[in-house]
Design an enzyme around this catalytic site. Sequence first.
Site, PDB file in Angstrom:
ATOM      1  N   ARG A  81      -3.622 -10.088   4.732  1.00  0.00           N
ATOM      2  CA  ARG A  81      -4.055 -10.166   3.322  1.00  0.00           C
ATOM      3  C   ARG A  81      -2.920  -9.621   2.466  1.00  0.00           C
ATOM      4  NH1 ARG A  81      -6.265  -6.742  -0.416  1.00  0.00           N
ATOM      5  NH2 ARG A  81      -7.806  -7.634  -1.827  1.00  0.00           N
TER       6      ARG A  81
ATOM      7  N   LYS B  85       0.818  -1.219   0.000  1.00  0.00           N
ATOM      8  CA  LYS B  85       0.000   0.000   0.000  1.00  0.00           C
ATOM      9  C   LYS B  85       0.849   1.266   0.000  1.00  0.00           C
ATOM     10  CE  LYS B  85      -4.356  -1.951   1.323  1.00  0.00           C
ATOM     11  NZ  LYS B  85      -5.378  -2.196   2.332  1.00  0.00           N
TER      12      LYS B  85
HETATM   13  N1  HH2 Z   1      -7.424  -3.781   0.749  1.00  0.00           N
HETATM   14  C1  HH2 Z   1      -7.756  -3.773  -0.555  1.00  0.00           C
HETATM   15  C2  HH2 Z   1      -8.844  -4.520  -1.020  1.00  0.00           C
HETATM   16  N2  HH2 Z   1      -9.561  -5.296  -0.184  1.00  0.00           N
HETATM   17  N3  HH2 Z   1      -9.947  -6.130   1.983  1.00  0.00           N
HETATM   18  C3  HH2 Z   1      -9.638  -6.165   3.286  1.00  0.00           C
HETATM   19  N4  HH2 Z   1     -10.332  -6.935   4.125  1.00  0.00           N
HETATM   20  N5  HH2 Z   1      -8.597  -5.423   3.793  1.00  0.00           N
HETATM   21  C4  HH2 Z   1      -7.840  -4.615   3.010  1.00  0.00           C
HETATM   22  O1  HH2 Z   1      -6.924  -3.943   3.536  1.00  0.00           O
HETATM   23  C5  HH2 Z   1      -8.144  -4.553   1.617  1.00  0.00           C
HETATM   24  C6  HH2 Z   1      -9.238  -5.323   1.136  1.00  0.00           C
HETATM   25  C7  HH2 Z   1      -6.936  -2.973  -1.512  1.00  0.00           C
HETATM   26  O2  HH2 Z   1      -5.872  -3.716  -2.015  1.00  0.00           O
HETATM   27  P1  HH2 Z   1      -5.830  -4.485  -3.427  1.00  0.00           P
HETATM   28  O3  HH2 Z   1      -6.893  -5.519  -3.508  1.00  0.00           O
HETATM   29  O4  HH2 Z   1      -4.459  -4.987  -3.637  1.00  0.00           O
HETATM   30  O5  HH2 Z   1      -6.072  -3.363  -4.495  1.00  0.00           O
HETATM   31  P2  HH2 Z   1      -7.336  -2.926  -5.345  1.00  0.00           P
HETATM   32  O6  HH2 Z   1      -8.408  -2.547  -4.382  1.00  0.00           O
HETATM   33  O7  HH2 Z   1      -6.825  -1.768  -6.161  1.00  0.00           O
HETATM   34  O8  HH2 Z   1      -7.768  -4.079  -6.198  1.00  0.00           O
END
Ligand code: HH2
Length: 282
Positions: A248, A208
């Site tokens: 995660r 992040k």
């Molecule tokens: N962060 C993201 C998405 N889903 N779910 C939970 N429970 N906790 C988190 O911190 C979280 C989440 C964002 O990360 P990422 O999926 O890598 O990116 P994007 O939302 O751009 O797909």
Amino acid sequence: MPDAATEDRALVMGILNVTPDSFSDGGEWFGTDRAVRRGHQLIAEGADIVDVGGESSRPGAQSVPVEEELARVVPVVQALSPHVRVSVDTVKEDVAEAAVTAGATLINDVSASLWPVAARRGVGWVAMHRKGTPATMQDDPRYDDVVAEVRDLLADRAAAAAAAGVHEIWIDPGIGFGKSVDHNLELLAHLDALVATGHPVLVGTSRKGFLGVLAAGPDGVPVPASERLPGSLATATWALRQGAGMVRVHDVAATVQAALLVGRSERAAGGAGTSIDTEVGA
Ligand code: HH2
């Protein structure tokens, strides 16, 4: 399916973004075949849960129409769920429902509002805190006491879910979702406040933006997402050390190793009677 409890470690949730626009891996696993292959890689690396998402929640992301999100997510859940526990990362009731029908047993809900679906379908639920929506959440987020606010909202939602009959409830501080760098650090420093609610805690710091800011060199340029593994591991380790039950992450193999290190060193330090194999400790 792997049982992390027998391996002395907390759980590792592997991220599978079936999206063209996720902040760190957008497009890499877009399309069912590519996504399923990636899912099998995550399983081979030791993921306990594979978290399938069809809509980015990064700052500024646009909402995806429900039909499109269903088309991205459902075939991937169907293909992977016989091999690993699958969660669905969605804020849409219809997508959560369809993913559960396809085999998902955990709803990863960044809106912390889908507990009625989890109750109805008898699956687990992750309540994540966020302030605002992806479109605006990073526009100067403010709190009087970020730790108390996040804890109280999550505890309220968890109580509502428990009252509705949800048996497995995770809470997640939502690192980066309507939070400044300082808010993220404060939440990480006081994860014990979330752990003290008695609900298992999930933390997502992987790659992040705040990690890039904190690791910037003298020129002040943030480290890009592709180079944030050290910060991701450091913060995952930090979270696990404070009692998080799951992290995660994008980089599953490295995180499984970090989680084993935490679990085994805690057992050794606590004198739980396990000696770490010399083979492992070498
Ligand atoms: N962060 C993201 C998405 N889903 N779910 C939970 N429970 N906790 C988190 O911190 C979280 C989440 C964002 O990360 P990422 O999926 O890598 O990116 P994007 O939302 O751009 O797909």
